[in-house]
Enzyme design. Structure first.
Site, mmCIF file in Angstrom:
data_model
loop_
_atom_site.group_PDB
_atom_site.id
_atom_site.type_symbol
_atom_site.label_atom_id
_atom_site.label_comp_id
_atom_site.label_asym_id
_atom_site.label_seq_id
_atom_site.Cartn_x
_atom_site.Cartn_y
_atom_site.Cartn_z
ATOM 1 N N LYS A 86 0.716 -1.349 0.115
ATOM 2 C CA LYS A 86 -0.417 -0.549 -0.153
ATOM 3 C C LYS A 86 0.941 1.359 0.155
ATOM 4 C CE LYS A 86 -2.001 2.575 3.217
ATOM 5 N NZ LYS A 86 -1.434 4.037 1.977
ATOM 6 N N GLU B 269 10.423 1.001 10.250
ATOM 7 C CA GLU B 269 10.767 1.288 10.666
ATOM 8 C C GLU B 269 10.219 3.324 10.691
ATOM 9 O OE1 GLU B 269 12.993 4.874 9.223
ATOM 10 O OE2 GLU B 269 12.500 3.766 6.970
ATOM 11 N N CYS C 56 13.595 10.273 7.458
ATOM 12 C CA CYS C 56 13.516 10.208 8.694
ATOM 13 C C CYS C 56 14.620 10.248 10.009
ATOM 14 C CB CYS C 56 12.927 7.804 9.101
ATOM 15 S SG CYS C 56 13.389 7.793 7.954
ATOM 16 N N GLU D 263 10.241 15.577 16.343
ATOM 17 C CA GLU D 263 10.106 15.129 15.240
ATOM 18 C C GLU D 263 9.730 16.567 13.905
ATOM 19 O OE1 GLU D 263 9.438 11.886 12.786
ATOM 20 O OE2 GLU D 263 11.403 11.804 11.765
HETATM 21 P P1 ADP Z 1 3.357 10.551 7.815
HETATM 22 O O1 ADP Z 1 2.649 11.000 9.192
HETATM 23 O O2 ADP Z 1 4.808 11.018 7.194
HETATM 24 O O3 ADP Z 1 2.510 10.937 6.758
HETATM 25 P P2 ADP Z 1 2.086 8.042 7.888
HETATM 26 O O4 ADP Z 1 3.150 7.478 9.421
HETATM 27 O O5 ADP Z 1 1.034 8.852 8.710
HETATM 28 O O6 ADP Z 1 3.267 8.837 7.715
HETATM 29 O O7 ADP Z 1 2.399 7.114 7.107
HETATM 30 C C1 ADP Z 1 2.618 6.119 6.530
HETATM 31 C C2 ADP Z 1 2.212 5.193 5.935
HETATM 32 O O8 ADP Z 1 1.069 5.127 7.075
HETATM 33 C C3 ADP Z 1 0.968 5.823 4.493
HETATM 34 O O9 ADP Z 1 1.061 4.635 3.352
HETATM 35 C C4 ADP Z 1 -0.157 5.915 5.156
HETATM 36 O O10 ADP Z 1 -2.024 5.542 4.291
HETATM 37 C C5 ADP Z 1 0.066 4.392 5.918
HETATM 38 N N1 ADP Z 1 -0.899 4.647 7.670
HETATM 39 C C6 ADP Z 1 -1.192 5.788 7.860
HETATM 40 N N2 ADP Z 1 -2.300 5.389 9.229
HETATM 41 C C7 ADP Z 1 -2.601 3.912 8.992
HETATM 42 C C8 ADP Z 1 -2.895 3.248 10.124
HETATM 43 N N3 ADP Z 1 -4.119 3.756 11.038
HETATM 44 N N4 ADP Z 1 -3.153 2.119 10.123
HETATM 45 C C9 ADP Z 1 -2.181 1.287 8.771
HETATM 46 N N5 ADP Z 1 -1.491 1.994 8.197
HETATM 47 C C10 ADP Z 1 -2.157 3.541 7.779
#
Ligand code: ADP
Length: 499
Positions: free
Chosen positions: A197, A272, A306, A403
């Protein structure tokens, strides 16, 4: 669409790619979402819609997991020799090299990064990553084990490494293609099947990669790509009862949600996550190298790394010189849309990130930090932020502890080198660190005491497919890259035979 028309030098394949609604890849077919829904991905340089993409949700994840399970259990992939697998992975690396310009343009348009950077970093590193893991496919070995309590030749005991199974991979938007490569390379080398995804902000290069995965000849269902939102598609993938492992790169906050979601069927988890990495310049460093090195440690990819060297500790005697040098470097950075050949730094990826970074800047200034350079948004169109150097910060301030994920460094003087390791380690994170000194003894003794997954000495941001990367503390579980990551995609089976 609208944006594509505005950019004269756009590659015709990219133009075609962004002008059609992109479908997801499930079981070797490009399909619409079961719901029929689509979502928009934006060009962060203009804020305009770049393309529309099928919006995956629980039902699509379920279809993709079924395809991955079938490919793993009984498809041609399950009968393929390691050498054949390796050849397919190598071919995928070659195809990425062949489509370098197309990928670089897609990354620049969707993520905002300078085209010239994507051409020399994101895309060639992604190809190199697949080439590296192609070689590992034939080298996944077990051991023969002499039993400690049995007489010799009573048993033959050995271990085999088997693929962990169906893997869910959830990736972020900062290096969209490269993060897909980091995740897919070891999964494919070990014989797993995948549901990937991509981030909702940057789904295009992963979908383009899906086309090359088919062109390379991977059997249907081995790699399925389902774009969609984190709370829906991502959450469904992390929780899916028929997924054996989830590999995630993103924020520490979402990392915790992944762990909770994975608890249902106790799937394996590798993470990560975030960082607030210390970069330490000692007074005996080669200052002429340390200044551009420290500037690049924070400003590369607009600070959206990161491992960004966001806490810069500088020994007092050279503090003013270093800060002045980094400020001059920051002023020289040309912040322009990624397609501009002069652009050194593009926009942040989204309005949300722009607001987040500007919020940090405001809170820092309010609490008494001073910006030597930058400190605010640039212009009012697109999501540009000026490269920023903050001084007068302290450990209680959010800007020094949390961060930021933007082009913002806090420069902090120190006078007692014996305290620097404790200060550098004073963070919930432990992803990376840098040390600048000409004294080889100091360099290695500081490196030994830093609680970080990577320590760069007299350099920063050096990445290689062969070099493991990952975090101590709340920066993650497990390692990406090198041969270490292969352990996270394999189960060990002990076989013991009486002779
Ligand atoms: P950022 O804050 O840098 O946008 P995220 O950690 O929110 O990073 O997002 C990284 C990835 O995790 C993206 O592919 C996002 O769609 C996915 N993501 C965000 N929330 C969830 C969740 N609750 N469960 C699974 N994947 C998630």
């Amino acid at each position: 669409m609208a944006t594509a028309a505005l950019i004269p030098s756009i590659d015709s394949n990219v133009s075609k790619f962004v002008s059609q609604t992109q479908k997801m890849l499930i079981n070797g077919k490009h399909v619409e979402a079961a719901s029929g829904k689509t979502f928009a991905t934006y060009n962060p340089a203009t804020g305009e819609v770049l393309a529309n993409v099928a919006e995956g949700d629980r039902e699509d994840i379920d279809r993709a997991v079924k395809a991955a399970r079938a490919a793993f259990e009984s498809g041609p992939w399950s009968r393929m020799s390691p050498a054949e697998r390796g050849k397919l992975i190598w071919k995928l690396g070659d195809l990425i090299d062949k489509h370098l310009e197309e990928f670089a343009q897609l990354e620049s348009l969707d993520n905002g990064k300078p085209l010239k950077v994507a051409r020399v970093a994101d895309v060639p590193l992604s190809a190199a990553h697949f080439h590296y893991y192609a070689g590992w496919a034939t080298k996944i070995e077990g051991n023969t084990i002499p039993l400690t309590m049995a007489a010799p030749l009573k048993y033959l005991a050995y271990t085999v490494r088997e693929p962990v199974g169906v893997v869910g991979q959830i990736i972020p938007w900062n290096f969209p293609l490269l993060m897909a490569a980091w995740k897919l390379g070891p999964a494919l080398a070990t014989g797993c099947t995948v549901v990937l995804k991509p981030a909702e902000q940057t789904p295009l290069s992963a979908l383009c990669l899906g086309e090359l995965i088919q062109e390379a000849g991977f059997p249907d269902g081995v790699v399925n790509i389902v774009p969609g939102f984190g709370e829906t598609a991502g959450a469904a993938l992390a929780a899916h009862p028929d997924v054996d492992k989830v590999a995630f790169t993103g924020s520490t906050e979402v990392g915790r949600l992944i762990i909770q979601a994975a608890a249902g069927n106790l799937k394996k988890v590798s993470l990560e996550l975030g960082g607030k990495s210390p970069n330490v310049i000692l007074e005996d460093a080669d200052i002429e190298a340390a200044i551009p090195g420290a500037a690049s440690a924070i400003f590369f990819n607009h600070g959206q790394c990161c491992c960004a060297g966001s806490r810069l500790y500088v020994e007092k005697k050279v503090f003013d010189k270093v800060v002045d040098g980094i400020a001059k470097q920051a002023e020289k950075i040309q912040v322009k849309q990624g397609f501009d050949p002069d652009s050194d730094m593009g926009p942040l990826v989204s309005e949300e990130q722009l607001n987040r970074v500007c919020g940090f800047l405001e809170s820092g200034i309010k609490e008494g930090a001073k910006s030597i350079v930058g400190g605010a948004r640039l212009g009012d169109k697109g999501y540009f932020v000026k490269p920023t150097v903050l001084v007068n910060t302290n450990q209680k301030m959010k800007v020094e502890r949390e961060e930021i994920f933007g082009p913002v460094v806090t420069a902090i003087p120190f006078s007692d080198p014996s305290e620097i390791v404790a200060r550098a380690n004073d963070s919930v994170y432990g992803l990376a660190a840098g040390v600048w000194t000409k004294d080889i003894k100091k360099a290695h003794s500081i490196a030994a005491k830093l609680r970080a997954g990577t320590v760069w000495i007299n350099c920063y941001n050096v990445f290689d497919a062969a070099l493991p990367f990952g975090g101590y503390k709340q920066s993650g579980w497990g390692r990406e890259m090198g041969h270490e990551v292969l352990e996270q995609y394999t189960e060990v089976k002990s076989v013991c035979a009486a002779l």
